[in-house]
Design a protein around this motif. Structure first.
Motif, PDB file in Angstrom:
ATOM      1  N   PHE A 494     -27.865 -16.811  -5.749  1.00 50.82           N
ATOM      2  CA  PHE A 494     -27.738 -17.056  -4.313  1.00 50.82           C
ATOM      3  C   PHE A 494     -28.774 -16.300  -3.476  1.00 50.82           C
ATOM      4  CE2 PHE A 494     -23.437 -18.234  -5.739  1.00 50.82           C
ATOM      5  CZ  PHE A 494     -23.361 -19.490  -5.174  1.00 50.82           C
ATOM      6  N   ASP A 495     -29.453 -15.325  -4.093  1.00 54.13           N
ATOM      7  CA  ASP A 495     -30.449 -14.569  -3.341  1.00 54.13           C
ATOM      8  C   ASP A 495     -31.702 -14.358  -4.198  1.00 54.13           C
ATOM      9  OD1 ASP A 495     -31.663 -13.150  -1.335  1.00 54.13           O
ATOM     10  OD2 ASP A 495     -30.679 -11.245  -1.854  1.00 54.13           O
ATOM     11  N   PRO A 496     -32.397 -15.450  -4.551  1.00 54.54           N
ATOM     12  CA  PRO A 496     -33.608 -15.307  -5.369  1.00 54.54           C
ATOM     13  C   PRO A 496     -34.747 -14.698  -4.560  1.00 54.54           C
ATOM     14  CG  PRO A 496     -33.378 -17.565  -4.643  1.00 54.54           C
ATOM     15  CD  PRO A 496     -32.137 -16.849  -4.187  1.00 54.54           C
ATOM     16  N   ASN A 497     -35.656 -14.059  -5.247  1.00 58.92           N
ATOM     17  CA  ASN A 497     -36.798 -13.434  -4.589  1.00 58.92           C
ATOM     18  C   ASN A 497     -37.813 -14.519  -4.213  1.00 58.92           C
ATOM     19  OD1 ASN A 497     -39.007 -11.986  -3.773  1.00 58.92           O
ATOM     20  ND2 ASN A 497     -39.081 -10.651  -5.564  1.00 58.92           N
ATOM     21  N   THR A 498     -37.936 -14.809  -2.925  1.00 59.44           N
ATOM     22  CA  THR A 498     -38.887 -15.829  -2.469  1.00 59.44           C
ATOM     23  C   THR A 498     -40.105 -15.225  -1.785  1.00 59.44           C
ATOM     24  OG1 THR A 498     -37.658 -16.072  -0.393  1.00 59.44           O
ATOM     25  CG2 THR A 498     -37.062 -17.550  -2.203  1.00 59.44           C
ATOM     26  N   ASP A 499     -40.174 -13.889  -1.737  1.00 58.23           N
ATOM     27  CA  ASP A 499     -41.271 -13.194  -1.069  1.00 58.23           C
ATOM     28  C   ASP A 499     -42.411 -12.973  -2.071  1.00 58.23           C
ATOM     29  OD1 ASP A 499     -42.987 -11.577   0.311  1.00 58.23           O
ATOM     30  OD2 ASP A 499     -41.461 -10.143   0.965  1.00 58.23           O
ATOM     31  N   HIS A 500     -43.530 -13.698  -1.875  1.00 58.27           N
ATOM     32  CA  HIS A 500     -44.644 -13.583  -2.822  1.00 58.27           C
ATOM     33  C   HIS A 500     -45.245 -12.179  -2.834  1.00 58.27           C
ATOM     34  CE1 HIS A 500     -44.954 -17.816  -3.963  1.00 58.27           C
ATOM     35  NE2 HIS A 500     -44.655 -18.109  -2.714  1.00 58.27           N
ATOM     36  N   SER A 501     -45.074 -11.436  -1.760  1.00 57.30           N
ATOM     37  CA  SER A 501     -45.630 -10.079  -1.718  1.00 57.30           C
ATOM     38  C   SER A 501     -44.837  -9.103  -2.567  1.00 57.30           C
ATOM     39  CB  SER A 501     -45.684  -9.577  -0.268  1.00 57.30           C
ATOM     40  OG  SER A 501     -44.376  -9.366   0.245  1.00 57.30           O
ATOM     41  N   GLN A 502     -43.666  -9.512  -3.043  1.00 57.26           N
ATOM     42  CA  GLN A 502     -42.848  -8.665  -3.897  1.00 57.26           C
ATOM     43  C   GLN A 502     -42.901  -9.119  -5.364  1.00 57.26           C
ATOM     44  OE1 GLN A 502     -40.956  -5.769  -3.058  1.00 57.26           O
ATOM     45  NE2 GLN A 502     -42.379  -5.954  -1.341  1.00 57.26           N
ATOM     46  N   ARG A 503     -43.969  -9.838  -5.695  1.00 60.91           N
ATOM     47  CA  ARG A 503     -44.148 -10.313  -7.057  1.00 60.91           C
ATOM     48  C   ARG A 503     -45.427  -9.725  -7.646  1.00 60.91           C
ATOM     49  NH1 ARG A 503     -42.769 -16.796  -6.213  1.00 60.91           N
ATOM     50  NH2 ARG A 503     -40.613 -16.513  -5.474  1.00 60.91           N
ATOM     51  N   PHE A 504     -45.459  -9.561  -8.954  1.00 57.38           N
ATOM     52  CA  PHE A 504     -46.650  -9.016  -9.593  1.00 57.38           C
ATOM     53  C   PHE A 504     -46.744  -9.552 -11.018  1.00 57.38           C
ATOM     54  CE2 PHE A 504     -43.304  -6.371 -11.123  1.00 57.38           C
ATOM     55  CZ  PHE A 504     -43.721  -5.805 -12.331  1.00 57.38           C
ATOM     56  N   GLY A 505     -47.853  -9.273 -11.671  1.00 52.63           N
ATOM     57  CA  GLY A 505     -48.041  -9.705 -13.053  1.00 52.63           C
ATOM     58  C   GLY A 505     -48.460 -11.159 -13.141  1.00 52.63           C
ATOM     59  N   TYR A 506     -47.603 -12.043 -12.715  1.00 51.15           N
ATOM     60  CA  TYR A 506     -47.932 -13.458 -12.573  1.00 51.15           C
ATOM     61  C   TYR A 506     -46.998 -14.078 -11.545  1.00 51.15           C
ATOM     62  CZ  TYR A 506     -44.084 -13.932 -15.976  1.00 51.15           C
ATOM     63  OH  TYR A 506     -42.888 -13.841 -16.628  1.00 51.15           O
ATOM     64  N   ASP A 507     -47.483 -15.127 -10.899  1.00 49.16           N
ATOM     65  CA  ASP A 507     -46.725 -15.816  -9.859  1.00 49.16           C
ATOM     66  C   ASP A 507     -47.288 -17.231  -9.744  1.00 49.16           C
ATOM     67  OD1 ASP A 507     -45.238 -16.607  -7.696  1.00 49.16           O
ATOM     68  OD2 ASP A 507     -46.238 -15.299  -6.243  1.00 49.16           O
ATOM     69  N   TYR A 508     -46.595 -18.183 -10.341  1.00 46.27           N
ATOM     70  CA  TYR A 508     -47.092 -19.557 -10.315  1.00 46.27           C
ATOM     71  C   TYR A 508     -45.918 -20.528 -10.379  1.00 46.27           C
ATOM     72  CZ  TYR A 508     -46.263 -19.693 -15.379  1.00 46.27           C
ATOM     73  OH  TYR A 508     -45.677 -19.656 -16.628  1.00 46.27           O
ATOM     74  N   GLU A 509     -46.193 -21.762 -10.002  1.00 44.78           N
ATOM     75  CA  GLU A 509     -45.207 -22.830 -10.105  1.00 44.78           C
ATOM     76  C   GLU A 509     -45.829 -24.006 -10.834  1.00 44.78           C
ATOM     77  OE1 GLU A 509     -43.322 -23.985  -6.489  1.00 44.78           O
ATOM     78  OE2 GLU A 509     -42.947 -21.921  -5.825  1.00 44.78           O
ATOM     79  N   GLU A 510     -44.976 -24.883 -11.316  1.00 46.77           N
ATOM     80  CA  GLU A 510     -45.448 -26.094 -11.978  1.00 46.77           C
ATOM     81  C   GLU A 510     -44.552 -27.252 -11.559  1.00 46.77           C
ATOM     82  OE1 GLU A 510     -45.149 -24.280 -15.636  1.00 46.77           O
ATOM     83  OE2 GLU A 510     -42.976 -24.290 -15.613  1.00 46.77           O
ATOM     84  N   GLN A 511     -45.149 -28.399 -11.432  1.00 49.91           N
ATOM     85  CA  GLN A 511     -44.412 -29.619 -11.118  1.00 49.91           C
ATOM     86  C   GLN A 511     -44.608 -30.574 -12.282  1.00 49.91           C
ATOM     87  OE1 GLN A 511     -42.613 -29.871  -8.160  1.00 49.91           O
ATOM     88  NE2 GLN A 511     -41.660 -31.706  -9.043  1.00 49.91           N
ATOM     89  N   ILE A 512     -43.498 -30.936 -12.920  1.00 46.17           N
ATOM     90  CA  ILE A 512     -43.532 -31.878 -14.034  1.00 46.17           C
ATOM     91  C   ILE A 512     -42.675 -33.078 -13.640  1.00 46.17           C
ATOM     92  CG2 ILE A 512     -43.132 -32.213 -16.503  1.00 46.17           C
ATOM     93  CD1 ILE A 512     -43.116 -29.164 -16.795  1.00 46.17           C
ATOM     94  N   ASN A 513     -43.296 -34.221 -13.521  1.00 45.30           N
ATOM     95  CA  ASN A 513     -42.578 -35.452 -13.165  1.00 45.30           C
ATOM     96  C   ASN A 513     -42.643 -36.425 -14.337  1.00 45.30           C
ATOM     97  OD1 ASN A 513     -42.036 -34.444 -10.618  1.00 45.30           O
ATOM     98  ND2 ASN A 513     -43.872 -35.350  -9.724  1.00 45.30           N
ATOM     99  N   TYR A 514     -41.519 -37.049 -14.604  1.00 47.74           N
ATOM    100  CA  TYR A 514     -41.404 -37.935 -15.764  1.00 47.74           C
ATOM    101  C   TYR A 514     -40.755 -39.235 -15.314  1.00 47.74           C
ATOM    102  CZ  TYR A 514     -39.736 -39.575 -20.347  1.00 47.74           C
ATOM    103  OH  TYR A 514     -39.482 -40.313 -21.480  1.00 47.74           O
ATOM    104  N   ALA A 515     -41.322 -40.351 -15.751  1.00 47.34           N
ATOM    105  CA  ALA A 515     -40.721 -41.660 -15.454  1.00 47.34           C
ATOM    106  C   ALA A 515     -40.853 -42.536 -16.689  1.00 47.34           C
ATOM    107  CB  ALA A 515     -41.402 -42.318 -14.264  1.00 47.34           C
TER     108      ALA A 515
END
Length: 854
Positions: A494-515
């Motif tokens: 319910f309270d995930p870390n969404t602040d990019h300034s409080q992240r380190f090491g790696y910080d990335y997202e991926e979008q995978i769409n399948y049809a």
């Protein structure tokens, strides 16, 4: 006039008397064999007619038959049909129905998208585990342990709660498709399964079906070894529920409660389950704790429509076991006399409110909460066509929380979270049409939208003298991390870390769409049946980097890729007699590579490999024979699976100070074998079943090794690696098992199982042959008793005791490494060099439960 009236009266009386004499009334009471209680709502039909009635609340029925002699068919959803002969008006007494050993008619909602073997007349290699078997055998184990009594399945329990692995025909669970009510649940990025996220699935399972090899699924799913279909509760016909308390070894406790309203007069139904568990774990310092929740709401407005909404989740945390060399488990001086229970991935003297066992803090903990919701709709369009649709979604939040001791002084500074969050939405729909008496056609679609969110942050400041951590970023230099995300799975969700300034090491997202689209055409006439399946899909990938960017906090997209995949399957079966059937199936898959092996360094780079990774190619051939006798049934299957163009990627390589990624391309495996499964009932109260699986799994030919820099450019020329003849490791290639149950008093039974594992090999790099491991066998035992309570025995108390590895067998469960046996016998364990990394299986474990059914 009086004479005419009298004549008509006599004629009418004569006709009424004649009709009454021709009428036959058959009565009886339908009983539930499992509950030893009346079964209301059972269907009673005169065979060969549409003449039928239903049993009342007390299981009683009375039917006026159209013939003076014939047969009555008694049936109920999820129970085996019973056919009883009658002659004249008679009472059949008590007719007992037993739970069906198949999935026929168990699933009510979404059945059109749940590809079950029973739904198709052309068979596949399949084993079905029913709700009663799951309830008795699961105990405090995960699904792989329940499935180990099926051919070519091996369960590896690993260290902590939910860390188990399953192998099917020698393929690990990243290459076995797992479906929940027809919904794919393997990880979209890598195909992995984490059983800790599904710890409650066995509490709500109606049945589990293991389809080995090609299987019955029409989806273009990531299946090489086979498909495991988990079918949960949806709508219960009757009101009822249960309360259960379980205890087990190493302070394990589990409490569960379930209630269902059944279907009311307006077609509504509601069911809910809640549970809590905790335990210390068999391996030292692998404590765990979690909850389970399940809510189901069903609505059937009429005979043509049925809807069901389901929400289930299993928030949990559990400590992990560290890996060690085999020598450490064998040397009492190195393992403090703990043997196979030893785990040194922990810290003592840590100052934290979350210390466990008097100051010992776990080195690593898995923390996750992944609720899954789906809405299913079955629409019977007419007597020949129907449409089934499932809309689903899941939101995973959690991390692997690792204790960090930068000064190496045994005092933890903080806990680092490696977060793997996701948002996943999908739709599976299938239209089925009985074109003619001999042809059945269906077509459908499978759509998945997946967003993965990956970063590192601080989960907890453990040392009271430390309230921040220094970090560095490609866009802002050094900065301080001052926020702690917590280690409670509910808080994490319910309270995930969404602040990019409080992240380190790696910080990335991926979008995978399948049809994808899929279709099947099945022909059936007389003794012959045949089918053809086809599926076509596109899977797109894009990666967005947040840490190493030119603009703080703004993501930069990397290379995009689209991969087309498809599969083709066909088969035929011939029924020789009612007792003998043979079949043959063949299939080809062009399977898209997983997201995690498309990018050069998944945690630091948006660059794709160049040349790009190709689709894998899987070719499957299988044949089978089924024998169905009254006291004995048997299935014999032969299979040959070729897995070609497989790519293995190592993104963590360093050559000096420079990054070097490795790609082993063109790996080929061939798995072939024979499976025999036998079911017998020599006595009414005795069942004896067994299986034998003989496999030969090897790598073939040679592979190509390529090296890449951090920008995805190939370094040097291709290197040829000879892998021909290397044995595939991870699971036993030869397995056998016998299990039996005996009811020596009414509702009091004992059961036992013996499993043998042989021809096992290690896992490791492909530059050397795998190592032969020692075989082992295990014996499990159980005891069940049911006490009937209340009027007509509608309620009951059920007792169950499970003892696993009864004789405390000491065995190597897995080995990772290729170091050959030493010339010095003291440096080997049963032929395996003790310098290799390995893990021993659990010793004797137990659990016992009491369950009140109402």
């Amino acid at each position: 006039m009086k004479k005419i009236t009298r004549l008509l009266f006599l004629a009418g009386a004569f006709m009424f008397t004649a009709f009454s004499m021709a009428q036959t009334v058959v009565t009886g009471t339908v009983m539930d064999a499992e509950m030893a209680a009346p079964l209301p709502g059972a269907n009673i039909v005169e065979k060969g007619t549409t003449n039928g009635v239903s049993s009342n609340f007390d299981g009683e029925f009375s039917i006026i038959t159209q013939s003076t002699e014939g047969e009555i068919v008694i049936s109920f959803v999820g129970y085996t049909k019973v056919v009883v002969k009658f002659s004249g008006s008679t009472s059949l007494g008590n007719i007992t129905l037993t739970p069906d050993n198949t999935l026929e008619e168990v699933v009510i909602i979404g059945s059109g998208v749940i590809d079950l073997a029973e739904d198709r007349k052309t068979p596949v290699a399949v084993s079905t585990i029913t709700a009663n078997q799951i309830r008795e055998k699961a105990g405090n184990s995960d699904l792989p342990e329940v499935l180990k009594q099926t051919p070519s399945v091996q369960s590896v329990q690993a260290g902590g709660f939910g860390d188990g692995q399953m192998f099917l025909r020698g393929f690990d669970q990243t290459n076995t498709a797992f479906l929940l009510n027809g919904q794919p649940i393997n990880g979209m990025e890598d195909g992995k399964m984490y059983w800790s996220n599904w710890s409650g699935v066995l509490d709500v399972a109606n049945a589990v079906q293991v389809q080995r090899g090609l299987g019955a699924s029409k989806l273009a799913i990531s299946s090489v070894g086979g498909t495991v279909n988990i079918v949960t509760k949806t709508i219960d016909r009757r009101e009822g529920g249960f309360v259960q308390q379980m205890v087990g070894n190493d302070n394990y406790i589990k409490s569960t409660a379930y209630y269902s309203t059944g279907v009311n007069e307006k077609g509504w139904s509601f069911g809910a389950l809640f549970g809590y568990w905790q335990g210390d774990g068999y391996v030292d310092y692998t404590q765990g704790q979690g909850q389970t929740y399940y809510i189901s709401v069903g609505y059937q407005p009429n005979d043509n429509h049925a809807l069901n909404f389901m929400l289930t989740g299993a928030p949990q945390w559990h400590a992990a076991a560290g890996g060690n060399s085999i020598s450490k488990y064998l040397d009492p001086e190195k393992n403090n006399g703990r043997g196979r229970r030893f785990n040194d991935w922990n810290f003592s003297g840590a100052n934290s409110d979350n210390n466990l066992h008097g100051g010992v803090y776990p080195g690593g903990r898995n923390i996750y909460h992944k609720p899954v919701a789906n809405l299913s709709w079955d629409w019977t369009i007419n007597d020949k066509s129907e449409l089934s649709t499932v809309l689903y979604g899941s939101m995973g939040r959690g991390s692997f929380a690792q204790a960090i001791d930068n000064d190496r002084n045994g005092i933890i500074e903080y806990v680092r979270g490696s977060n793997n969050n996701h948002n996943w939405y999908g739709l599976v729909t299938n239209y089925n049409n009985q074109l003619t008496e001999t042809l059945n056609f269906n077509v459908g679609a499978d759509v998945r939208l997946y967003n993965g969110i990956h970063f590192r942050d601080v989960r907890e400041f453990v040392n009271p003298d430390i309230n921040s951590v220094s970090a560095s970023s490609g866009y802002s230099g050094n900065y301080e991390l001052t926020q702690a995300g917590g280690i409670n799975p509910w808080t994490v969700f319910f309270d995930p870390n969404t602040d990019h300034s409080q992240r380190f090491g790696y910080d990335y997202e991926e979008q995978i769409n399948y049809a994808g689209i899929f279709t099947q055409l099945e022909y059936s006439k007389d003794q012959l049946s045949a089918f053809f399946q086809g599926a076509l899909s596109n899977q797109s990938h894009v990666r967005t980097e947040f840490l190493n960017t030119s603009t703080p906090g703004k993501g930069e997209e990397g290379g995009k890729v689209n991969n087309i995949g498809y599969n083709l399957k066909a088969g035929a079966a011939y029924t020789i007699t009612d007792m003998h059937k043979v079949f043959v199936n063949a299939g080809f898959y062009s399977r898209q590579p997983f997201h995690d092996i498309l990018y050069v360094n998944d945690r630091a780079s948006n660059e794709l490999y160049n040349p790009e990774i190709e689709n894998q190619e899987i070719t499957g051939l299988e044949a089978g024979y089924q024998f169905g006798g009254e006291k004995i049934q048997a299935n014999l299957n032969l299979y040959h699976t070729t897995w070609a163009k497989r790519t293995l990627v190592d993104n963590n390589g360093l050559d000096g100070d420079e990054y070097v990624g490795e790609q082993t391309f063109g790996v080929k495996q061939v798995h072939m074998g024979v499976e025999l499964e036998v079911f017998t009932q020599p006595l009414n109260n005795l069942r004896v079943n067994g299986f034998l699986s003989l496999g030969d799994w090897q790598f073939k030919d040679s592979a190509i090794l390529r090296e890449f820099d951090e920008d995805g450019n190939q370094i040097g020329d291709d290197q040829v690696v000879d892998i021909d003849g290397y044995d595939v490791g991870g699971a036993a290639q030869v397995t056998a098992g016998i299990n039996a149950s005996y009811e020596f008093l009414p509702r009091l039974s004992v059961d036992g199982a013996w499993n043998w594992y042989n021809d096992m090999y290690s896992t490791g790099a492909l530059d050397q042959p795998t190592l032969a491991m020692p075989s082992y066998d295990l014996v499990d035992a159980g005891l069940s008793y049911k006490m009937l309570l209340g009027e007509n025995g509608r309620n009951s108390l059920q007792f169950r005791l499970n003892i696993n590895n009864v004789f405390g067998e000491v065995y190597l469960e897995s080995v990772n490494g290729n170091m050959a046996a030493s010339m010095n016998p003291e440096e080997n364990y049963k032929g395996v060099n003790i310098s290799n990394t390995g893990r021993f299986g659990y010793g004797r474990t137990w659990n016992t439960s009491i369950r009140f059914n109402f």
